[in-house]
Write an enzyme that holds these catalytic residues in place. Structure first.
Site, PDB file in Angstrom:
ATOM      1  N   ASP A  47      -5.357   5.303   1.811  1.00 47.73           N
ATOM      2  CA  ASP A  47      -5.172   6.307   2.857  1.00 47.73           C
ATOM      3  C   ASP A  47      -5.436   5.585   4.167  1.00 47.73           C
ATOM      4  O   ASP A  47      -6.587   5.251   4.481  1.00 47.73           O
ATOM      5  CB  ASP A  47      -6.150   7.465   2.658  1.00 47.73           C
ATOM      6  CG  ASP A  47      -6.083   8.486   3.788  1.00 47.73           C
ATOM      7  OD1 ASP A  47      -5.254   8.317   4.710  1.00 47.73           O
ATOM      8  OD2 ASP A  47      -6.880   9.445   3.753  1.00 47.73           O
TER       9      ASP A  47
ATOM     10  N   THR B 287      17.636   5.049   5.866  1.00 46.96           N
ATOM     11  CA  THR B 287      16.453   5.208   5.026  1.00 46.96           C
ATOM     12  C   THR B 287      16.233   6.706   4.831  1.00 46.96           C
ATOM     13  O   THR B 287      17.043   7.522   5.277  1.00 46.96           O
ATOM     14  CB  THR B 287      15.213   4.585   5.698  1.00 46.96           C
ATOM     15  OG1 THR B 287      14.894   5.351   6.871  1.00 46.96           O
ATOM     16  CG2 THR B 287      15.472   3.131   6.086  1.00 46.96           C
TER      17      THR B 287
ATOM     18  N   LYS C  75       4.799   5.985  19.080  1.00 48.36           N
ATOM     19  CA  LYS C  75       5.449   4.673  19.045  1.00 48.36           C
ATOM     20  C   LYS C  75       5.314   3.943  20.388  1.00 48.36           C
ATOM     21  O   LYS C  75       5.231   2.713  20.414  1.00 48.36           O
ATOM     22  CB  LYS C  75       6.918   4.821  18.637  1.00 48.36           C
ATOM     23  CG  LYS C  75       7.099   5.299  17.194  1.00 48.36           C
ATOM     24  CD  LYS C  75       6.390   4.378  16.211  1.00 48.36           C
ATOM     25  CE  LYS C  75       6.656   4.762  14.751  1.00 48.36           C
ATOM     26  NZ  LYS C  75       5.961   3.846  13.808  1.00 48.36           N
TER      27      LYS C  75
ATOM     28  N   ASN D 266       3.883  -0.789   8.566  1.00 45.17           N
ATOM     29  CA  ASN D 266       5.130  -0.048   8.436  1.00 45.17           C
ATOM     30  C   ASN D 266       4.925   1.452   8.244  1.00 45.17           C
ATOM     31  O   ASN D 266       5.792   2.248   8.580  1.00 45.17           O
ATOM     32  CB  ASN D 266       5.929  -0.607   7.249  1.00 45.17           C
ATOM     33  CG  ASN D 266       7.086   0.268   6.856  1.00 45.17           C
ATOM     34  OD1 ASN D 266       8.093   0.344   7.561  1.00 45.17           O
ATOM     35  ND2 ASN D 266       6.958   0.954   5.720  1.00 45.17           N
TER      36      ASN D 266
ATOM     37  N   SER E  92       7.680  -0.218  15.094  1.00 50.15           N
ATOM     38  CA  SER E  92       7.771   0.850  16.078  1.00 50.15           C
ATOM     39  C   SER E  92       9.084   1.594  15.841  1.00 50.15           C
ATOM     40  O   SER E  92       9.419   1.943  14.714  1.00 50.15           O
ATOM     41  CB  SER E  92       7.684   0.254  17.492  1.00 50.15           C
ATOM     42  OG  SER E  92       7.813   1.260  18.463  1.00 50.15           O
TER      43      SER E  92
ATOM     44  N   TYR F 135       6.228  12.105  18.519  1.00 49.91           N
ATOM     45  CA  TYR F 135       6.561  10.911  17.737  1.00 49.91           C
ATOM     46  C   TYR F 135       6.796   9.720  18.659  1.00 49.91           C
ATOM     47  O   TYR F 135       6.272   8.623  18.415  1.00 49.91           O
ATOM     48  CB  TYR F 135       7.808  11.166  16.884  1.00 49.91           C
ATOM     49  CG  TYR F 135       8.290   9.919  16.172  1.00 49.91           C
ATOM     50  CD1 TYR F 135       7.633   9.456  15.031  1.00 49.91           C
ATOM     51  CD2 TYR F 135       9.388   9.201  16.635  1.00 49.91           C
ATOM     52  CE1 TYR F 135       8.059   8.307  14.380  1.00 49.91           C
ATOM     53  CE2 TYR F 135       9.814   8.058  15.997  1.00 49.91           C
ATOM     54  CZ  TYR F 135       9.151   7.609  14.865  1.00 49.91           C
ATOM     55  OH  TYR F 135       9.568   6.470  14.235  1.00 49.91           O
TER      56      TYR F 135
ATOM     57  N   THR G  59       0.818  -1.209   0.000  1.00 43.25           N
ATOM     58  CA  THR G  59       0.000   0.000   0.000  1.00 43.25           C
ATOM     59  C   THR G  59       0.855   1.263   0.000  1.00 43.25           C
ATOM     60  O   THR G  59       1.963   1.297   0.520  1.00 43.25           O
ATOM     61  CB  THR G  59      -0.951   0.055   1.215  1.00 43.25           C
ATOM     62  OG1 THR G  59      -0.251   0.560   2.366  1.00 43.25           O
ATOM     63  CG2 THR G  59      -1.553  -1.306   1.524  1.00 43.25           C
TER      64      THR G  59
END
Length: 279
Positions: free
Chosen positions: A58, A186, A155, A85, A136, A151, A34
């Protein structure tokens, strides 16, 4: 021969999600992936065949999530592994971030995950098998990062709901693993994945320094190899008794122990006060 599985992966157009989908397809697994942009998925993956099902979703829209789960089951016949993810980073002190900024981070990082769990569990319960990976962060276990409070809160929420989920679904043969990566190379710290406060307060010197360090010094220089992290997740999916908590990276390993030692120190230092509340 190793049994090939059907995977459902959110946030698949970049970062861990993209690397995971590529490795899975290379190994012969079937993957529903997705993203908010299907064209980006086609371009990033570079293939269009029956083993790859790109889906525009979404995740904050529970109805769209349900439709994606139905399409996956309709296309592949089942779902074996779910990887929640999708998510994004948000920096800013708790004072300077607005309610809207904070809520939006929770909408994607927490409620997006909950939407997938709600919609996929009926299929997994019926099959009496499955494995849910909730991605997480070490920031979901160790929260001592100035400017990352919201943030980290998202998590921490993912970690808490995942621990409860593991107890709720084990009777149905469904396994749960919380993946807590440290710093990996990343695009998480790039502008497309990291949101900055709309109204920064310059008095928060440590927050500004942390923000600058993450954006300009650490970005691109993280010690973790994302391809190795993804390979580790795929390995865990094949384990008979997978861990509930999977920390990835030497930095995550060390910070997890630092947190446990700090909690143990507080417990023992204030043991008398803690136990004084008993009848």
């Amino acid at each position: 021969m190793k049994k090939q599985k059907v995977w459902f992966v959110t946030g698949a157009s970049k970062g861990f999600g993209l690397s995971l989908v590529k490795q899975l397809l290379q190994q012969g697994h079937q993957v529903a992936a997705t993203s908010r942009n299907v064209n980006a998925l086609y371009t990033a993956i570079g293939r269009n065949d029956a083993d790859f099902l790109p889906l525009r979703v979404d995740l904050t829209n529970e109805e769209e999530v349900g439709q994606a789960i139905e399409q996956t089951v309709g296309h592949f016949g089942s779902i074996d592994v779910v990887v929640n993810n999708a998510g994004y980073g948000l920096t800013g002190s708790l004072e300077e971030l607005s309610d809207q900024e904070a809520r939006q981070n929770f909408e994607v990082n927490v409620f997006g995950t909950l939407h997938v769990i709600r919609k996929v569990m009926p299929y997994l319960r019926q099959r009496q098998s499955g494995h849910i990976f909730n991605i997480s962060s070490i920031g979901g276990f160790f929260g001592s990062f100035p400017g990352w409070g919201i943030y980290c809160a998202t998590k921490f929420a993912v970690e808490g709901l995942s621990e409860s989920l593991a107890e709720e679904v084990k009777a149905f043969g469904v396994k749960v693993t919380i993946v807590a990566p440290g710093y990996f190379r990343t695009d998480f710290l790039s502008s497309g994945s990291l949101t900055l406060p709309q109204h920064p307060i310059e008095a928060y010197k440590e927050v500004r320094e942390s923000q600058d360090m993450h954006q300009n010094s650490l970005n691109g220089n993280q010690s973790g190899d994302p391809e190795k992290a993804v390979a580790a997740i795929i390995r865990i999916a094949s384990e008979q008794n997978p861990p509930l908590h999977l920390f990835l990276g030497e930095d995550a390993y060390q910070m997890a122990y630092d947190k446990m030692k700090a909690v143990e120190s507080d417990l023992e230092s204030w043991r008398e006060v803690t136990l004084s509340t008993a009848l």
